[in-house]
Design a protein around this motif. Structure first.
Motif, mmCIF file in Angstrom:
data_model
loop_
_atom_site.group_PDB
_atom_site.id
_atom_site.type_symbol
_atom_site.label_atom_id
_atom_site.label_comp_id
_atom_site.label_asym_id
_atom_site.label_seq_id
_atom_site.Cartn_x
_atom_site.Cartn_y
_atom_site.Cartn_z
ATOM 1 N N UNK A 1 0.816 -1.214 0.000
ATOM 2 C CA UNK A 1 0.000 0.000 0.000
ATOM 3 C C UNK A 1 0.850 1.265 0.000
ATOM 4 N N UNK A 2 2.144 1.113 -0.185
ATOM 5 C CA UNK A 2 3.060 2.241 -0.062
ATOM 6 C C UNK A 2 2.721 3.358 -1.038
ATOM 7 N N UNK A 3 2.541 3.025 -2.307
ATOM 8 C CA UNK A 3 2.312 4.068 -3.299
ATOM 9 C C UNK A 3 0.920 4.685 -3.184
ATOM 10 N N UNK A 4 -0.035 3.940 -2.632
ATOM 11 C CA UNK A 4 -1.328 4.553 -2.334
ATOM 12 C C UNK A 4 -1.161 5.643 -1.284
ATOM 13 N N UNK A 5 -0.355 5.338 -0.262
ATOM 14 C CA UNK A 5 -0.112 6.320 0.796
ATOM 15 C C UNK A 5 0.630 7.538 0.256
ATOM 16 N N UNK A 6 1.608 7.305 -0.617
ATOM 17 C CA UNK A 6 2.355 8.415 -1.208
ATOM 18 C C UNK A 6 1.431 9.281 -2.064
ATOM 19 N N UNK A 7 0.590 8.635 -2.897
ATOM 20 C CA UNK A 7 -0.327 9.382 -3.762
ATOM 21 C C UNK A 7 -1.285 10.237 -2.944
ATOM 22 N N UNK A 8 -1.772 9.684 -1.838
ATOM 23 C CA UNK A 8 -2.670 10.442 -0.963
ATOM 24 C C UNK A 8 -1.961 11.661 -0.385
ATOM 25 N N UNK A 9 -0.704 11.454 0.063
ATOM 26 C CA UNK A 9 0.066 12.557 0.632
ATOM 27 C C UNK A 9 0.333 13.643 -0.411
ATOM 28 N N UNK A 10 0.640 13.244 -1.650
ATOM 29 C CA UNK A 10 0.905 14.210 -2.711
ATOM 30 C C UNK A 10 -0.340 15.032 -3.035
ATOM 31 N N UNK A 11 -1.487 14.349 -3.069
ATOM 32 C CA UNK A 11 -2.720 15.046 -3.434
ATOM 33 C C UNK A 11 -3.127 16.073 -2.382
ATOM 34 N N UNK A 12 -2.804 15.821 -1.115
ATOM 35 C CA UNK A 12 -3.195 16.731 -0.041
ATOM 36 C C UNK A 12 -2.495 18.082 -0.138
ATOM 37 N N UNK A 13 -1.310 18.089 -0.747
ATOM 38 C CA UNK A 13 -0.558 19.341 -0.843
ATOM 39 C C UNK A 13 -0.419 19.799 -2.295
ATOM 40 N N UNK A 14 -1.181 19.166 -3.187
ATOM 41 C CA UNK A 14 -1.143 19.507 -4.614
ATOM 42 C C UNK A 14 0.275 19.475 -5.166
ATOM 43 N N UNK A 15 1.035 18.474 -4.756
ATOM 44 C CA UNK A 15 2.425 18.348 -5.204
ATOM 45 C C UNK A 15 2.477 17.838 -6.638
#
Length: 355
Positions: free
Chosen positions: A45-59
């Protein structure tokens, strides 16, 4: 955002998965986001977690992905873009680092699937030590086995690189770097180059660690095989997961827990004192390789944050004349971003794959 590249740096260790997203401009990375997942079981689930984190800050989406690879094996001594040939060599290198290699390969494959077309770069912890002199890299075993790649490789190279980069023109001629974390190693650096290090063929040797034995009389292993009929699998588990401060204390390999129990638990106290003694002995050994020591740098989780360990090491090495001891934060992920941005193809900075 005008950048050379947007690098997702992935640092897969023995006990955690760390990631950092960097915007690299003119070779200098600026951190956009970072995080840690504490268990290797979270790879799926690592990349799901990364994608979620990126979306929260519009990275922005990564245009290059850099991987910390613990062991390059006998065929890879320089950081490089990952292709099929590199993957084949990394498969072979798993025999030298079974604790880290398979997890890193799995992470690369998942990154390739998640971000198709985005260049992937392998950053080897062993690369920094590739130029060690023959007297340091040669193991005292028959030539026939050495021909198969059995030698001292050294690890925590990205950490060492980051320390030297941060020091800039202030790097002394004779420097010892002690990376003290869940894994621990001591490296002798002469004029900015590794000339000796405590870890050997694998990351299991050298200093006593959180769960790893460090250097051990080979006769102990033979005794367990002969007299206790221990299987190779059980032996590997003991060496890498059940020994070190965990094995001695019977409690934990986490220095914070051991400190909390110190005074009330004699085995926790013994584990701490053995770790501190082990570090001091290896630093002294590296001073011998250098013909003296101008500065000791402590880094890693314990080296940067555990004041009691730092003081004990200072006291244990007080006999070394004029020794300077500094604490500098390891910047492995930053180092990965720098290498990845330099090695990725020029078109990588314009790719938007993975969005």
């Amino acid at each position: 955002m005008p950048t050379d590249a947007v690098v997702l740096a992935l640092n897969s260790g023995s006990s955690s998965l760390k990631y950092g997203l960097y915007a690299v401009e003119s070779g200098v990375p600026a951190s956009l986001l970072s995080g840690t997942i504490e268990t290797a079981d979270a790879h799926g689930s690592f990349f799901d977690a990364v994608a979620t984190a990126l979306s929260k800050v519009s990275a922005p989406a990564p245009t290059v992905i850099g991987h910390r690879i613990v062991h390059g094996g006998p065929h890879r001594s320089e950081h490089c873009v990952i292709d099929d040939a590199v993957m084949a060599d990394l498969e072979t290198a798993c025999a030298f680092a079974p604790l880290h290699g398979p997890a890193s390969l799995a992470l690369i494959r998942m990154a390739q699937a998640r971000y198709p077309g985005v260049p992937q770069v392998a950053c080897f912890d062993t690369a920094f030590h590739a130029g060690m002199p023959e007297v340091a890299r040669t193991l005292p075993i028959p030539l026939a086995y050495r021909a198969d790649g059995l030698r001292r490789y050294g690890f925590h190279g990205l950490s060492c690189e980051s320390i030297i980069r941060q020091m800039g023109d202030d790097v002394p001629q004779r420097l010892v770097i002690a990376h003290l974390g869940n894994g621990a190693s001591i490296t002798a650096v002469e004029n900015g180059r590794s000339i000796d290090t405590s870890m050997g063929l694998t990351p299991s040797g050298g200093v006593m660690m959180a769960t790893r034995t460090g250097d051990l009389d080979p006769g102990v292993l033979l005794h367990l095989l002969r007299e206790k009929a221990m299987s190779t699998e059980a032996l590997a588990t003991m060496i890498d997961h059940g020994s070190g401060m965990t094995g001695v204390s019977g409690l934990s390999g986490d220095m914070r827990r051991l400190r909390a129990a110190n005074g009330a638990d004699i085995n926790a106290d013994l584990a701490i004192r053995m770790f501190e003694r082990s570090v001091c002995k290896q630093v002294a050994a590296m001073a011998a390789s250098l013909g003296g020591i101008d500065m000791l740098v402590l880094t890693g989780g314990i080296g940067e944050h555990d004041a009691a360990t730092v003081q004990s090491i200072r006291t244990g090495l007080a006999w070394l004349p004029g020794l300077r001891v500094n604490m500098i934060a390891s910047q492995e992920d930053d180092q990965i971003a720098r290498h990845a941005s330099l090695l990725a193809p020029p078109t990588a900075g314009r790719s938007q794959a993975g969005t």
